[in-house]
Design a protein around this motif. Structure first.
Motif, mmCIF file in Angstrom:
data_model
loop_
_atom_site.group_PDB
_atom_site.id
_atom_site.type_symbol
_atom_site.label_atom_id
_atom_site.label_comp_id
_atom_site.label_asym_id
_atom_site.label_seq_id
_atom_site.Cartn_x
_atom_site.Cartn_y
_atom_site.Cartn_z
ATOM 1 N N PRO A 81 36.580 51.426 59.396
ATOM 2 C CA PRO A 81 35.390 50.610 59.653
ATOM 3 C C PRO A 81 35.689 49.113 59.551
ATOM 4 O O PRO A 81 36.565 48.695 58.795
ATOM 5 C CB PRO A 81 34.405 51.048 58.571
ATOM 6 N N VAL A 82 34.952 48.335 60.329
ATOM 7 C CA VAL A 82 35.046 46.880 60.225
ATOM 8 C C VAL A 82 34.213 46.493 59.002
ATOM 9 O O VAL A 82 32.994 46.443 59.053
ATOM 10 C CB VAL A 82 34.540 46.175 61.506
ATOM 11 N N SER A 83 34.905 46.261 57.902
ATOM 12 C CA SER A 83 34.279 46.039 56.604
ATOM 13 C C SER A 83 34.562 44.625 56.101
ATOM 14 O O SER A 83 35.258 43.850 56.762
ATOM 15 C CB SER A 83 34.856 47.047 55.606
ATOM 16 N N ASN A 84 34.065 44.321 54.917
ATOM 17 C CA ASN A 84 34.368 43.026 54.297
ATOM 18 C C ASN A 84 35.863 42.880 54.038
ATOM 19 O O ASN A 84 36.406 41.783 54.129
ATOM 20 C CB ASN A 84 33.575 42.839 53.001
ATOM 21 N N ASP A 85 36.538 43.983 53.703
ATOM 22 C CA ASP A 85 37.993 43.931 53.506
ATOM 23 C C ASP A 85 38.696 43.519 54.796
ATOM 24 O O ASP A 85 39.630 42.715 54.774
ATOM 25 C CB ASP A 85 38.533 45.287 53.048
ATOM 26 N N VAL A 86 38.243 44.066 55.914
ATOM 27 C CA VAL A 86 38.828 43.700 57.207
ATOM 28 C C VAL A 86 38.542 42.235 57.501
ATOM 29 O O VAL A 86 39.420 41.505 57.969
ATOM 30 C CB VAL A 86 38.306 44.626 58.338
ATOM 31 N N ARG A 87 37.330 41.781 57.219
ATOM 32 C CA ARG A 87 36.984 40.376 57.448
ATOM 33 C C ARG A 87 37.888 39.456 56.635
ATOM 34 O O ARG A 87 38.406 38.465 57.155
ATOM 35 C CB ARG A 87 35.519 40.114 57.100
ATOM 36 N N ARG A 88 38.121 39.798 55.379
ATOM 37 C CA ARG A 88 39.009 38.987 54.533
ATOM 38 C C ARG A 88 40.435 38.977 55.073
ATOM 39 O O ARG A 88 41.089 37.936 55.124
ATOM 40 C CB ARG A 88 38.987 39.499 53.091
ATOM 41 N N GLU A 89 40.913 40.145 55.479
ATOM 42 C CA GLU A 89 42.266 40.225 56.043
ATOM 43 C C GLU A 89 42.355 39.451 57.359
ATOM 44 O O GLU A 89 43.379 38.818 57.634
ATOM 45 C CB GLU A 89 42.688 41.676 56.260
ATOM 46 N N LEU A 90 41.286 39.476 58.152
ATOM 47 C CA LEU A 90 41.266 38.729 59.410
ATOM 48 C C LEU A 90 41.446 37.239 59.143
ATOM 49 O O LEU A 90 42.217 36.565 59.824
ATOM 50 C CB LEU A 90 39.970 38.985 60.172
ATOM 51 N N GLU A 91 40.752 36.739 58.155
ATOM 52 C CA GLU A 91 40.888 35.323 57.791
ATOM 53 C C GLU A 91 42.331 35.006 57.399
ATOM 54 O O GLU A 91 42.891 33.992 57.821
ATOM 55 C CB GLU A 91 39.957 35.004 56.611
ATOM 56 N N ALA A 92 42.927 35.884 56.621
ATOM 57 C CA ALA A 92 44.319 35.676 56.193
ATOM 58 C C ALA A 92 45.267 35.720 57.392
ATOM 59 O O ALA A 92 46.184 34.900 57.492
ATOM 60 C CB ALA A 92 44.705 36.734 55.162
#
Length: 146
Positions: A81-92
């Motif tokens: 799922p596109v989750s907050n963890d994915v959002r954080r990793e995307l920023e990184a």
């Protein structure tokens, strides 16, 4: 665990020159495919593209998408799922790729796939796109690429 980019996943549903190679990767490892929930939408677009190119017959896109959904239902394909963890990793991922001396202009969906792989703790990413492989190598040297 291996994470699969949609362009490679498509090769499992529509025969291409290198489809056998990627099918062999699944058979040799005997593992489940992990990919982003975005792959469901990308696969649909890819199947329609194959239809427009005359590589599959009209109506095949529906059958192939049903086959994909059956694989998901049987848990042979796991959708991350596109989750907050994915959002954080995307920023990184974006920070690393865009702040280099020679920035890697990773595309949105490629960056989301890479972030999904990182968030799901994949040990390997299966992809064929050169820019995505470069981004992968820059953000997580431990990840292998095909």
């Amino acid at each position: 665990m291996r994470y699969w980019d949609t362009s490679v996943l498509l090769k499992l549903f529509v025969k291409e020159d290198d489809s056998e190679f990627f099918s062999g990767l699944i058979e040799e490892a005997g593992e489940v495919i992990h990919t982003s929930e975005l792959s469901r939408l990308e696969l649909l677009r890819g199947l329609w593209g194959k239809r427009l190119d005359g590589l599959i017959v009209p109506g095949a896109e529906k059958n192939l998408l049903r086959r994909f959904e059956a694989e998901v239902e049987m848990k042979r394909i796991i959708l991350v799922p596109v989750s907050n963890d994915v959002r954080r990793e995307l920023e990184a991922v974006l920070k690393v790729c865009y702040n280099r001396g020679r920035p890697i202009r990773v595309r949105t969906l490629d960056a989301l796939h890479l972030a999904s792989a990182l968030a799901s703790r994949a040990r390997e990413i299966i992809c064929t796109d050169a820019r995505m492989r470069e981004a992968c190598a820059s953000t997580e040297p431990m990840l292998s690429r095909v």
